[in-house]
Structures are given as structure tokens and as C-alpha cells.
Design a protein around this motif. Structure first.
Motif, PDB file in Angstrom:
ATOM      1  N   GLY A 313      15.653   1.281 -29.557  1.00 52.43           N
ATOM      2  CA  GLY A 313      16.708   1.078 -30.561  1.00 52.43           C
ATOM      3  C   GLY A 313      17.730   1.771 -30.228  1.00 52.43           C
ATOM      4  N   ALA A 314      18.930   1.384 -30.903  1.00 51.82           N
ATOM      5  CA  ALA A 314      20.163   2.170 -31.010  1.00 51.82           C
ATOM      6  C   ALA A 314      19.957   3.587 -30.984  1.00 51.82           C
ATOM      7  N   GLY A 315      20.873   4.490 -30.193  1.00 49.22           N
ATOM      8  CA  GLY A 315      20.484   5.800 -30.168  1.00 49.22           C
ATOM      9  C   GLY A 315      19.395   6.457 -29.572  1.00 49.22           C
ATOM     10  N   LYS A 316      18.674   5.714 -28.796  1.00 50.11           N
ATOM     11  CA  LYS A 316      17.248   6.142 -28.247  1.00 50.11           C
ATOM     12  C   LYS A 316      17.530   5.664 -26.603  1.00 50.11           C
ATOM     13  N   TYR A 317      16.490   6.521 -26.220  1.00 48.38           N
ATOM     14  CA  TYR A 317      16.272   6.324 -24.580  1.00 48.38           C
ATOM     15  C   TYR A 317      14.677   6.697 -24.339  1.00 48.38           C
ATOM     16  N   GLN A 318      14.550   6.034 -23.150  1.00 53.45           N
ATOM     17  CA  GLN A 318      13.042   6.701 -22.535  1.00 53.45           C
ATOM     18  C   GLN A 318      13.044   6.380 -21.105  1.00 53.45           C
ATOM     19  N   SER A 319      12.961   7.601 -20.391  1.00 53.37           N
ATOM     20  CA  SER A 319      12.980   7.540 -18.883  1.00 53.37           C
ATOM     21  C   SER A 319      11.529   7.315 -18.391  1.00 53.37           C
ATOM     22  N   GLU A 320      10.545   7.834 -19.159  1.00 54.77           N
ATOM     23  CA  GLU A 320       9.249   7.329 -18.588  1.00 54.77           C
ATOM     24  C   GLU A 320       9.043   5.911 -18.562  1.00 54.77           C
ATOM     25  N   ASP A 361      26.353  13.373 -36.579  1.00 55.21           N
ATOM     26  CA  ASP A 361      25.493  14.520 -37.123  1.00 55.21           C
ATOM     27  C   ASP A 361      24.177  14.032 -37.310  1.00 55.21           C
ATOM     28  N   GLN A 362      23.616  12.926 -36.834  1.00 53.00           N
ATOM     29  CA  GLN A 362      22.795  12.182 -36.518  1.00 53.00           C
ATOM     30  C   GLN A 362      21.898  12.343 -35.599  1.00 53.00           C
ATOM     31  N   SER A 363      20.511  12.507 -35.015  1.00 54.08           N
ATOM     32  CA  SER A 363      20.178  12.883 -33.935  1.00 54.08           C
ATOM     33  C   SER A 363      19.711  11.496 -32.989  1.00 54.08           C
ATOM     34  N   PHE A 364      20.088  10.416 -33.895  1.00 59.01           N
ATOM     35  CA  PHE A 364      20.032   9.108 -33.166  1.00 59.01           C
ATOM     36  C   PHE A 364      20.875   7.921 -33.509  1.00 59.01           C
ATOM     37  N   SER A 365      21.612   7.566 -33.100  1.00 55.37           N
ATOM     38  CA  SER A 365      22.751   6.331 -33.820  1.00 55.37           C
ATOM     39  C   SER A 365      23.297   5.636 -32.508  1.00 55.37           C
ATOM     40  N   GLY A 366      23.464   4.272 -32.979  1.00 60.65           N
ATOM     41  CA  GLY A 366      24.378   3.578 -32.085  1.00 60.65           C
ATOM     42  C   GLY A 366      25.582   3.591 -32.135  1.00 60.65           C
TER      43      GLY A 366
END
Length: 562
Positions: A313-320, A361-366
Motif C-alpha cells: 500500500g501507499a507508504g510501504k515497500y518490500q524488497s524481499e 510525521d507518520q511512518s507510512f504515508s502516500g
């Protein structure tokens, strides 16, 4: 003498006995009841018999002259029982039919027991060990093909031939027609095998299968014909085929360990970050980078197609390539794509640092939040720590404003204006109208200023915050006119000298107007009723207009204040 005067006076021997002497010369043979002899075995007699009658072939009478009552009629002769015969007319017993034969009449008709040929050879599928009413049907797993031609082929249970390995014959000694031909032995069905002489086929063990379905007995003649299921499959006992684990599951063993295929639970639901859309598989497929699948081996339906893998989702990633969750971009950063394109979420660099004028100031955001009007943030996506809290947005300094919600700097109010607040309250910097035109008696020549500069004593500036053009230069401050003075700074007007006084300088020299003492009392013979006046002669010490202007400009620069 009357008891002996006729033959009728002689007493008859009892039935079952006889007296053979026929009136001979020896009376001692007739003088006692004991002279009557009980019939021997196989014979009977009525009363007064001189001989016993043969029972006849097919019958027997066992008592051998012991008890006359056992020989006293034809009914004392017993027809041979089933499985026996007697071809002699006089017999104490019947002869047993030979092994391999039968005689089914059980003491009903003597004619069925009066010859050895009354013993018939057992039919196909049966045998006997002798003296039997009916032959015994071969047991399960056996057959006997001879159709009553040779008794020696039916005289023992071992005459029944065992079905070959890989076959079975289920009937267990019930119906001879199920045992009279080798074709009564049926090849085992799929998932089963047998050894020699089996009445039922044994199930292949769970985890194995045997595909041949009653075609080739050689394919069913040993437990080794049962094969272990391949990868992605399992089976119950007695299976002709293995069952597919099904989509969303996998089974890695490929026909090596039977215990890895013997129940459905051997099929393992894919773990988090993986799926399997095939019915048969040895492993699950990784969702791939930029995606996640949270369920960890619990719900099959959550792993049975590629679409079960969700794009971060917005504000997130996954490299695995397989993961239960996506990583948060972190504060000061954003990732706009909301679960659409996994390529926008496949590495940490997909997270962008907020641009100028924004923070997060949030750890995940779009997206990043606007600093808002009256504030600014100069860093343009370089350092995330410069965007990780709202306080990274700076309130405009004094003399500046910003009416845009996103900005990397503030706008100068311009000359003639000011904002006193210095980076404290954004609300007093969020519009150009927050820049105030200098009030009366003040001016400002700087582009951004907290305060306006005061016009000096002896001067005034009448415009009170209306027109910036009246406040953008020191020259907007005017020297008091004749008959007036001003001993205060930042004045919007000058004060009249008052009655009885005069001041002759008419806006030339501010030093001639900066104190009430600059107003001169009228000389002898003169008066002044209160209006400004320049009467009386000019003092001889007055300086020229050119000199006064130069001096005034130099002096007033020193009067400015913050």
C-alpha cells in the motif's frame, strides 16, 4: 395231556427270533423259549419264524442277535445315512462313500444307498474326504476345475487350486459355481494387490497407489506394485490414483517417503508471502518484490492464486521476494502508489523524501503534509530528518509572509511595510495582508522588517498606514512648517507653538522644530494670538536651505529603530 394233543398247543417264538428245526425227532430243540434264537445283524423276523429275513441292500441292522426287540420287524432295518451305501442284503453297517464322492440322500430311500455307484463324484469347485452328504465348496481364493470325472481329484481340500498372486476369489465355500474355473479368480482392482490364494486383495498403504484396475494380475502380485505418490499428491489406503494437494498447498517429497503422502495434512498450506495456483506442486511460488501475503499457512483460499499477493500500500515497500508484510517508508518520506504497481514498491528507494514545503510525521504515508500558509521548509527531498515532524516547517520571520501552503521560503513584505512577529505565530504570516503599512510618523526602506523606522523630532508623516508610497523613504518624513514644532519621534503631525510665540523656519531645518523651546516669544511691542507665525526678522544665524537638507538627511538615518 390236553396241552400236548395238537400242534396248536406249541407257543410261537417271539418276533425277532427264529427256530429252524421243523418237527424233527429231537424234542429238546423245542422244549424251551430259549430254543428261539435272536436274529443276527442285518436280519429281522416276525413271531413264529423258522428263519430271519434279510434287511436288504441299502439298509443295515447293527444288533447281532442280542436283543430280539431290535429285530422284530422290517422297520428295525435302517436305511443308510447320507454319504454311505450298502450293496449287501445283510449288513450290520453301511459303507462310507469314498473320498471325492458324495451321497446326498439321508436315510430316505434304500434304493439310493444299495450300490457303490450311488456315491457320485464331487462336482467342479468341490471336494470331500468321504462319507459325506454333499461335497465341500473350495474356500476363498481357490478353485477346482474337474467336473466330476475323477474322485481322486476331489478327495482333499488341497485339490482346490489357489488363485495366482494378483488375483482374488471372494466367495468363501458358499457357491461352487464361483470356484469351478480359473476365471473365477479376478485380478485385483486399482489400489490393491494379493499373494497366492487370497480371498480379498489387500489395500495399498496410504501414501501409495496402484493404477491398473483389474487388467494385469502381474501388476497386483506384490505390495511392491504399490507406488509412493509423487510430489504434490497424497492418498488414502487402497487408492488407484493419488489425490492432488490442490491450489494453495504443496508437498515436496517426490515418491520417496510414504509417510509424507499418507494423509491430506501432508499437503502444506503455503507460508506467508507465497502462493500456488496449480493443483500439484512441490513448492509455492514467491509473491515477488513489492508484494506481500500475510496469511502464514492457515487458509488455503488465501494462497491459491497470484492475486492473493497484494501490492504494498501507499507508504510501504518490500524488497524481499516473499514477505508477510511490507516495510514502512518511515517518517519524512512518502510513497504515493497505493497497491497498484508492485514495481513502485520493490525497494527502499521507492520511498521519496518529502519535497520543499512539506513534512510527514507518520511512518507510512502516500503523501506528505503541507507545511501550510505562514510557514516554509527549504529542504527539497534531500534529508528525511528535515521533513519528519511538523516543527520542521518554519514560521516566516519578521517582515515576511507566505500565502501558499507549500513553500521553501517566505515573501518579503516590501518597503513601507512590516510584520513584527518573528517566526512565532504562522497566522500572522499567512497572507500578504499581514504585512502592515507603516503607521503615521514612520517609514521603512528595507524589504523585510519587523518594525518601521521613526521619523525624528521636528518632523512628521501624516499618512497612517494607508499608502506604502508615503512610507517607503526617509524623505517621506516632512520637517514641521512655520510656527510648529514636534519634540516626539514618530509623529503624524506637528504641534502649534501657541499664542504669544512664533517660529520662523518653514519646513527647512528639523533642528529648528524639535523642541518647544524652538518657539520664540514675541518681542516687545508685538503679540501672537495662537496661529503659527513667521513674523519678526529671520535670525542672522539661520543656515541655508541646501545646507539644512544635507544635515537633515544625515541626522534622520540615525533615528531609525528596529
Amino acid at each position: 395231556a390236553s396241552l400236548h394233543d395238537s400242534n396248536a398247543d406249541c407257543t410261537l417264538c417271539d418276533a425277532g427270533t427264529y427256530l429252524a428245526d421243523d418237527g424233527g425227532t429231537d424234542n429238546t430243540l423245542h422244549d424251551n423259549v430259549n430254543d428261539c434264537t435272536t436274529c443276527s445283524s442285518g436280519r429281522y423276523s416276525g413271531a413264529g419264524a423258522d428263519t430271519c429275513i434279510d434287511c436288504g441292500a441299502g439298509k443295515y441292522l447293527a444288533d447281532d442277535g442280542t436283543d430280539a426287540s431290535l429285530h422284530d420287524s422290517n422297520s428295525a432295518c435302517t436305511i443308510c445315512e447320507a454319504g454311505k451305501y450298502q450293496d449287501s442284503a445283510v449288513a450290520a453297517t453301511c459303507t462310507s462313500c469314498a473320498a471325492g464322492t458324495q451321497l446326498d440322500d439321508d436315510g430316505a430311500d434304500a434304493s439310493n444307498h444299495d450300490n457303490v455307484n450311488d456315491c457320485t463324484i464331487c462336482a467342479a469347485g468341490t471336494y470331500s474326504s468321504g462319507a459325506t452328504q454333499s461335497c465341500t465348496v473350495c474356500s476363498s481364493g481357490k478353485y477346482l476345475t474337474d467336473a466330476g470325472t475323477d474322485a481322486t481329484l476331489h478327495d482333499n481340500q488341497n485339490d482346490c487350486t489357489s488363485c495366482s498372486a494378483g488375483q482374488f476369489l471372494a466367495d468363501d465355500g458358499v457357491d461352487a459355481t464361483n470356484h469351478d474355473n480359473m476365471n473365477d479368480c479376478v485380478v485385483c482392482a486399482a489400489g490393491k494387490y494379493s499373494g497366492v490364494g487370497f480371498g480379498v486383495c489387500a489395500d495399498c498403504a496410504a501414501g501409495k497407489y496402484l493404477a491398473d484396475d483389474g487388467v494385469t494380475k502381474a501388476s497386483h502380485d506384490s505390495a511392491s506394485d504399490c507406488s509412493i505418490c509423487g510430489m504434490g499428491k497424497y492418498s488414502d489406503g487402497g487408492s488407484g490414483t493419488c489425490l492432488n494437494c490442490g491450489a494453495g498447498r504443496y508437498q515436496a517429497d517426490d515418491g520417496v517417503d510414504v509417510t509424507a503422502h499418507d494423509e491430506s495434512t501432508d499437503c502444506i498450506v503455503c507460508e506467508s508471502g507465497k502462493y500456488q495456483d496449480q493443483e500439484v506442486a512441490s513448492a509455492c511460488v514467491n509473491c515477488g518484490i513489492g508484494k506481500f501475503l500475510e496469511d502464514d499457512g492457515v487458509d488455503t483460499n488465501g494462497h491459491d492464486e497470484a492475486s492473493d499477493c497484494s501490492v504494498c500500500g501507499a507508504g510501504k515497500y518490500q524488497s524481499e521476494s516473499f514477505a508477510a508484510h511490507c516495510h514502512n517508508c518511515g517518517v519524512g518520506m512518502y510513497l504515493e502508489d497505493d497497491g497498484v504497481n508492485h514495481l513502485n514498491h520493490d525497494e527502499s528507494t521507492d520511498c521519496s523524501i518529502c519535497p520543499l514545503g512539506k513534512y510527514q510525521d507518520q511512518s507510512f504515508s502516500g503523501s506528505c503534509s503541507d507545511c501550510g500558509a505562514g510557514r516554509y521548509l527549504t529542504d527539497d527531498g534531500t534529508t528525511y530528518t528535515a521533513h519528519d515532524e511538523s516543527t520542521d516547517c518554519q514560521v516566516c520571520g519578521s517582515g515576511k509572509y507566505q500565502d501558499s501552503a507549500v513553500a521553501d521560503s517566505c515573501v518579503d513584505c516590501g518597503i513601507g511595510k512590516h510584520i513584527e512577529d518573528d517566526g512565532v505565530e504562522a497566522e500572522v504570516h499567512d497572507d500578504s495582508s499581514d504585512c502592515l503599512v507603516c503607521s503615521a510618523g514612520r517609514y521603512q526602506t528595507e524589504m523585510s522588517a519587523a518594525l518601521c523606522s521613526d521619523c525624528g523630532a521636528g518632523m512628521y508623516l501624516a499618512d497612517d498606514g494607508v499608502d506604502i508610497l508615503n512610507h517607503d523613504s526617509v524623505n517621506d518624513c516632512s520637517v514641521c512648517g512655520l510656527g510648529k514644532y514636534q519634540d516626539q519621534l514618530a509623529a503624524g503631525s506637528c504641534l502649534a507653538c501657541g499664542g504669544g510665540k512664533y517660529l520662523v523656519d518653514d519646513g527647512t531645518d528639523y533642528l529648528a522644530h524639535d523642541n518647544v523651546d524652538d518657539c520664540v516669544v514675541c518681542g516687545s511691542g508685538k503679540y501672537q494670538v495662537g496661529a503659527p507665525s513667521d513674523e519678526l526678522s529671520m535670525p542672522s544665524t539661520a543656515i541655508s536651505n541646501a545646507e539644512n537638507t544635507t544635515f537633515l538627511t544625515t541626522l534622520l538615518v540615525g533615528f531609525g529603530r528596529g
